[in-house]
Design a protein around this motif. Sequence first.
Motif, PDB file in Angstrom:
ATOM      1  N   LYS B  47       0.826  -1.215   0.000  1.00  0.00           N
ATOM      2  CA  LYS B  47       0.000   0.000   0.000  1.00  0.00           C
ATOM      3  C   LYS B  47       0.862   1.268   0.000  1.00  0.00           C
ATOM      4  CE  LYS B  47      -1.982  -1.169   3.903  1.00  0.00           C
ATOM      5  NZ  LYS B  47      -1.277  -2.428   4.199  1.00  0.00           N
ATOM      6  N   THR B  48       1.824   1.301   0.907  1.00  0.00           N
ATOM      7  CA  THR B  48       2.687   2.482   0.997  1.00  0.00           C
ATOM      8  C   THR B  48       3.503   2.645  -0.286  1.00  0.00           C
ATOM      9  OG1 THR B  48       2.813   2.290   3.386  1.00  0.00           O
ATOM     10  CG2 THR B  48       4.562   3.528   2.317  1.00  0.00           C
ATOM     11  N   THR B  49       3.988   1.528  -0.776  1.00  0.00           N
ATOM     12  CA  THR B  49       4.770   1.571  -2.016  1.00  0.00           C
ATOM     13  C   THR B  49       3.932   2.167  -3.147  1.00  0.00           C
ATOM     14  OG1 THR B  49       5.863  -0.438  -1.250  1.00  0.00           O
ATOM     15  CG2 THR B  49       6.177   0.170  -3.557  1.00  0.00           C
ATOM     16  N   ALA B 166      -2.977  10.050   1.394  1.00  0.00           N
ATOM     17  CA  ALA B 166      -2.847   9.926   2.847  1.00  0.00           C
ATOM     18  C   ALA B 166      -2.563   8.481   3.212  1.00  0.00           C
ATOM     19  CB  ALA B 166      -4.126  10.410   3.520  1.00  0.00           C
ATOM     20  N   ASP B 167      -1.400   8.257   3.843  1.00  0.00           N
ATOM     21  CA  ASP B 167      -0.998   6.903   4.221  1.00  0.00           C
ATOM     22  C   ASP B 167      -1.398   6.647   5.672  1.00  0.00           C
ATOM     23  OD1 ASP B 167       0.103   4.428   4.389  1.00  0.00           O
ATOM     24  OD2 ASP B 167       2.129   5.024   3.791  1.00  0.00           O
ATOM     25  N   GLU B 168      -2.425   5.871   5.850  1.00  0.00           N
ATOM     26  CA  GLU B 168      -2.955   5.564   7.185  1.00  0.00           C
ATOM     27  C   GLU B 168      -3.061   6.811   8.060  1.00  0.00           C
ATOM     28  OE1 GLU B 168      -1.705   1.930   8.971  1.00  0.00           O
ATOM     29  OE2 GLU B 168      -0.540   1.383   7.193  1.00  0.00           O
ATOM     30  N   PRO B 169      -3.807   7.791   7.609  1.00  0.00           N
ATOM     31  CA  PRO B 169      -3.851   9.059   8.334  1.00  0.00           C
ATOM     32  C   PRO B 169      -4.480   8.914   9.709  1.00  0.00           C
ATOM     33  CG  PRO B 169      -5.555   9.002   6.648  1.00  0.00           C
ATOM     34  CD  PRO B 169      -4.699   7.785   6.437  1.00  0.00           C
TER      35      PRO B 169
HETATM   36 MG   LIG Z   1       2.465   1.176   4.881  1.00  0.00          MG
END
Ligand SMILES: [Mg+2]
Lengths: 391, 221
Positions: B47-49, B166-169
């Motif tokens: 996901k982050t990638t 937004a990464d896991e905001p």
């Molecule tokens: Mg991540």
Amino acid sequence: MKILTLAFNNIRRTPMRALLTAASVLIAAATLSVVLALDRGYARAVKRELVDKTGVHLYITKENCPIEAASVVAQGGLSPLYVEQSLVAVSESTEGIAAVLPFQLFAETTSDGTRTDIFMGVTDAIRRVRPDWVIEKGGWFENEDSVILGAQIAQIELAKVGDRLYSEKLDKEFKVTGILRKSYSQDDGMIFLPLATAQRLVKREGRLSAIAVKLTDVSRMQEVTTRLRGRISQDYSVIGAKELSEGVLGFFAATRMIMFVMVGVAFGVSVFGIVNTMLMVVMERRREIAYLKCVGARRADVLRLITMETLLICVVGGLGGILAGMFITPLAGSMLRGTLVGYVPAGSIAAPSAGVALFSLLVAVGTGVLCALYPAWKAASIVPMEVLRNE
Amino acid sequence: MNSLISLENVSKFYKRGIEEVHALDGVTLDIAEGDLIAICGPSGSGKTTLLNIAGCMDHASKGVVRIRGEEVERGGERRLAEIRQSMIGFVFQQFFLIPTLTVEENVELPLLFSHHKANPSRTADLLERVGLSHRRHHLPGQLSGGEMQRVAVARSLINEPKVILADEPTGNLDSRNSAAVVELFETLNRAGIAIVLVTHNPDLAARCRKVVHLEDGKVVG
Ligand SMILES: [Mg+2]
Ligand SMILES: Nc1ncnc2c1ncn2[C@@H]1O[C@H](COP(=O)(O)OP(=O)(O)OP(=O)(O)O)[C@@H](O)[C@H]1O
């Protein structure tokens, strides 16, 4: 908001560390400004006293090494080499020469050992050769036991015109007939006496330490020097006052070397301090630098930030250093005066100046920029994703 | 609808020793104006990638990334930074606030790097929108997690982006603060800003119009 604000905030987070680093820069900058001031001040004082003020353009000596000659002419050293008095007439008849002063110098340490007096035997040609040599009180020698005192020595001895001075070493009593006007040169500390008396006291009748020559036209120095050389024996040297002052500065070279090594060491230490501090800063703030990159900072921005922080520290240290330098310079000047082995000028040898201050500040700032390079490059190379992944 | 960011068959490989990790494996995704997308999936699914590649923070190993039709893969770091500054706002799980700067200064920080002039009324307006006007002179350390994340959202808006990634905001927030942040995103989305959220929270994902499930670097529905 400016990068400067960010840099300033960062420094305030570890004020003690920043202060200590700035202190090392301060010491380095102070050392540099003091050493520069002394170095320039000494050279200037020597030149002023031996070249600009005296009005002497050439010296005839038996020494051909200017350093040796300087020790004779400036120090009163009683060299085994001497100049025959017959040369005075030869010089006087040389075209282009305005006046000729034969002199015999010798130094005598007072019996309590605290002071070395320099005696100079002269003729009244001194008034023509040395326009700065002015009798303020009293007058010319009255007989062979007369002396004329430099302003400073008169002050130390509390001597007035008409007083009698006794020298234990020479076992002789002198009568003060005149006191010179203060000239802020070596004359202030000298005792002048008739040439013949001086020659008799050192048992060198008919012989001179050297001959001082004043030219009618300084621009013809080269020509007159050559002419004079042609008229006297090859054994003698004709040395310009300027070369003489360079000879005196030759004595100073070792001291000068030591002083500049000190500066080098001080800067070396502060370079290590700065680089170390800034590397620590970058290590500690890897995450934050990564944040900055995440919100749009580029390599150049990070480079600027770290360089700015280093510069702030160095500018504060540098400014403190030149300020400290201004206070220390006069003290260091009098200390140096006490340890000098060569010629000690009477005037101030510490010459603090805006130029020296500015130069020292520039060196401090330049050092800062150099020291910032590696840490700033390290910071700029941080890949935010790598740092943030490993939290 | 106009495409803002499009990923075509994008893969990302990492070397880990002799083994090669496929963090992303042939992902195709289109982010259009006004989208509200949730990216879900187990830990390590990429996901982050994906978000970083879409946001030009990272390069794909294979495939094509286009920003408004312009292929970015060949652009240098400078161009990528330009695109990020002009188009994309980021919000991270850890907020990424600079501890020495006040709320207001943190919000204006991206302007320092995009060389735009700070406009006090705009900053005030953004803080108003995230409900933190009264906190503008505080330092991040004096705020709650939810407040910090709202500051980060305000910061992501300062360059007027078209899309927020937004990464896991809400990953570090309790449910009440999470709800406030999510509502904020919904409001922004209604105002026309595309939002892409990475989340583990099914309730949050359910509120998005489009949900992308990742597993082992692949889109699975
Ligand atoms: Mg991540
Ligand atoms: N720089 C890297 N070097 C090596 N492997 C990496 C790197 N970045 C990511 N990976 C690997 O790629 C895969 C996907 O990682 P990613 O961070 O995208 O997962 P994620 O879905 O965001 O997980 P989480 O929900 O835990 O945040 C993981 O297996 C991870 O270990």
